[in-house]
Design an enzyme around this catalytic site. Structure first.
Site, PDB file in Angstrom:
ATOM      1  N   GLU A  98      11.150   9.833   5.290  1.00 13.59           N
ATOM      2  CA  GLU A  98       9.910   9.830   4.625  1.00 13.59           C
ATOM      3  C   GLU A  98       9.989  10.162   3.182  1.00 13.59           C
ATOM      4  O   GLU A  98       9.270   9.727   2.524  1.00 13.59           O
ATOM      5  CB  GLU A  98       9.121  11.087   5.394  1.00 13.59           C
ATOM      6  CG  GLU A  98       7.608  11.295   4.929  1.00 13.59           C
ATOM      7  CD  GLU A  98       6.710   9.968   4.886  1.00 13.59           C
ATOM      8  OE1 GLU A  98       5.688  10.008   4.254  1.00 13.59           O
ATOM      9  OE2 GLU A  98       7.230   8.955   5.320  1.00 13.59           O
ATOM     10  N   HIS A 101      11.426   7.306   1.112  1.00 13.99           N
ATOM     11  CA  HIS A 101       9.947   6.310   0.676  1.00 13.99           C
ATOM     12  C   HIS A 101       9.151   6.823  -0.217  1.00 13.99           C
ATOM     13  O   HIS A 101       8.583   5.883  -0.859  1.00 13.99           O
ATOM     14  CB  HIS A 101       9.534   6.187   2.237  1.00 13.99           C
ATOM     15  CG  HIS A 101       8.187   5.389   2.320  1.00 13.99           C
ATOM     16  ND1 HIS A 101       8.236   4.096   1.928  1.00 13.99           N
ATOM     17  CD2 HIS A 101       6.826   5.687   2.348  1.00 13.99           C
ATOM     18  CE1 HIS A 101       6.990   3.364   1.777  1.00 13.99           C
ATOM     19  NE2 HIS A 101       6.173   4.258   2.189  1.00 13.99           N
ATOM     20  N   HIS A 172      -3.086   1.269   4.531  1.00 15.58           N
ATOM     21  CA  HIS A 172      -1.985   1.543   3.637  1.00 15.58           C
ATOM     22  C   HIS A 172      -0.815   0.315   3.416  1.00 15.58           C
ATOM     23  O   HIS A 172      -0.747   0.149   2.497  1.00 15.58           O
ATOM     24  CB  HIS A 172      -1.509   2.998   4.074  1.00 15.58           C
ATOM     25  CG  HIS A 172      -0.181   3.353   3.258  1.00 15.58           C
ATOM     26  ND1 HIS A 172      -0.564   3.388   1.896  1.00 15.58           N
ATOM     27  CD2 HIS A 172       0.910   3.505   3.457  1.00 15.58           C
ATOM     28  CE1 HIS A 172       0.559   4.063   1.365  1.00 15.58           C
ATOM     29  NE2 HIS A 172       1.561   4.026   2.340  1.00 15.58           N
ATOM     30  N   HIS A 280      -2.838 -10.805  18.367  1.00 14.29           N
ATOM     31  CA  HIS A 280      -1.876 -11.160  17.370  1.00 14.29           C
ATOM     32  C   HIS A 280      -0.827 -12.224  17.694  1.00 14.29           C
ATOM     33  O   HIS A 280      -0.777 -13.082  17.045  1.00 14.29           O
ATOM     34  CB  HIS A 280      -0.904  -9.709  16.918  1.00 14.29           C
ATOM     35  CG  HIS A 280       0.232  -9.918  15.968  1.00 14.29           C
ATOM     36  ND1 HIS A 280       0.093 -10.310  14.712  1.00 14.29           N
ATOM     37  CD2 HIS A 280       1.421  -9.814  16.075  1.00 14.29           C
ATOM     38  CE1 HIS A 280       1.314 -10.320  14.080  1.00 14.29           C
ATOM     39  NE2 HIS A 280       2.079 -10.038  14.933  1.00 14.29           N
TER      40      HIS A 280
END
Length: 382
Positions: A98, A101, A172, A280
């Site tokens: 995390e 990133h 996001h 999808h």
């Protein structure tokens, strides 16, 4: 802490600046644009890796990790959280994923600020060269990129503070891909292109439709990922042995709800996850068919053949990785590549839209400007 975090972002940016500096390309601004585009693509890939490894809450606060600039300083807090919940979202490995990133995202932000500053400086210096000022160094687009990256950072914070709420995580993702598309447009504008046949004008609307279809499909894919619905159907071409299985669209596509929950606070049903996955999967065939047709048309248009060829290659890769995630039970590496393929398709369609819509016109304007300059020179020096 903020100074230390900022320093990590600057360090990432400095490495990119070094690549630009040692490059043989004489147009350093153009090189910086392309390097930033490359790193933005990498950031999206690493963001997918962060999400797919369930590391989004590896550090459950923002922008630091338990109030510190790196997981080493927060080791005691991470160890306590991991001991309390051994299979929870917090671990040393997830915390590092995390935070890396976040460092990466800060570096891209610094590069975009640099692009904005350089474009404004060159814009102000080019007052005596109106055509160069208009085409190459218009600062409004890099400024818009800056505001976009700020908005993206805000949603990155909300992703953590709102505990991976699906609509925020998906937004996001979409903002990250919007940033990538804008960087691709800026890179196309800074580059020289081969002349495009007049027939490319007929691809302007189809290229826009293809881009819109891809954005919808990416949004659906993001919704699958953020709701952890990738394995809701483990057979193909059927789903649970049926062409149209039992599904719950109402709860599956309710946007404002917590992860794994309905809007009423109940647990999300498996039928809802099936609806997300099936939608999808089904829409993918519409997108694939249209992009393949568009790529075939591009292959027959002078100046667009290379883009069309790459579109066919990447759409084939997407189909392969999409099916592989089903047949091989969602392996991490293939899932990350599938996300990268979607980002690559986005860049290619942006480039195709640019070439089909703007490049022929820009060449015409440049030719007219050159002709006017020659005529004016002859008039001044008979």
């Amino acid at each position: 802490m903020l100074v230390q975090l900022g320093s990590m972002g600057v360090l990432v940016a400095v490495l990119a600046f070094c690549v630009v500096w040692v490059s043989s390309d004489t147009n350093k601004y153009r090189k910086l644009v392309w390097v930033t585009l490359f790193l933005t693509f990498d950031l999206i890939m690493f963001g997918a890796f962060t999400r797919l490894t369930d590391s989004g809450l590896g550090c459950p606060d923002w922008p630091g990790c338990y109030g510190h600039s790196n997981p080493l300083l927060a080791h005691a807090h991470i160890s306590a959280a991991q001991e309390a919940m051994p299979f929870g979202p917090v671990s040393v490995k997830k915390a590092w994923i995390e935070m890396i990133h976040r460092y990466f995202a800060m570096g891209v932000g610094v590069l975009i600020i640099a692009l904005m500053a350089i474009s404004w400086m060159r814009w102000l210096k080019s007052r005596k060269q109106p055509m160069q000022r208009q085409v190459k160094f218009t600062p409004w687009f890099p400024t818009l990129l800056f505001f976009c990256v700020c908005l993206q950072g805000a949603f990155g914070a909300w992703t953590v503070t709102q505990k991976l709420q699906p609509v925020i995580v998906t937004t996001h993702l979409l903002l990250g891909l919007t940033l990538l598309a804008m960087m691709a447009w800026l890179a196309a504008r800074q580059s020289d292109h081969a002349p495009v046949a007049a027939s490319a004008a007929g691809l302007v609307k189809p290229a826009m439709v293809a881009l819109l279809l891809l954005v919808i499909q990416i949004a659906l894919g993001g919704w699958v990922s953020t709701n952890y619905a990738a394995l809701a159907c483990t057979d193909f071409p059927l789903c649970h042995g049926a062409l149209v299985p039992q599904m719950d669209f109402a709860n599956g596509f309710t946007l404002w709800r917590h992860l794994g929950m309905t809007a009423d606070g109940d647990f999300l049903t498996f039928q809802a996850l099936t609806a997300i996955h099936w939608t999808h999967r089904s829409f993918a065939f519409v997108v694939i068919a249209f992009i393949v047709w568009l790529a075939w048309k591009a292959l027959r248009t002078a100046g667009l053949q290379n883009t069309g060829r790459w579109l066919l290659i990447v759409i084939g890769l997407q189909l392969f990785t999409g099916l592989s995630t089903i047949y091989f039970n969602w392996p991490l590496a293939i899932a990350v590549v599938h996300n990268g393929g979607a980002a690559a398709l986005l860049v290619l369609l942006v480039m195709l839209n640019y070439k089909a819509r703007l490049v022929p016109g820009r060449h015409a304007v440049s030719a007219a400007a050159s002709h006017s300059a020659i005529v004016e020179s002859l008039n001044q020096h008979p």
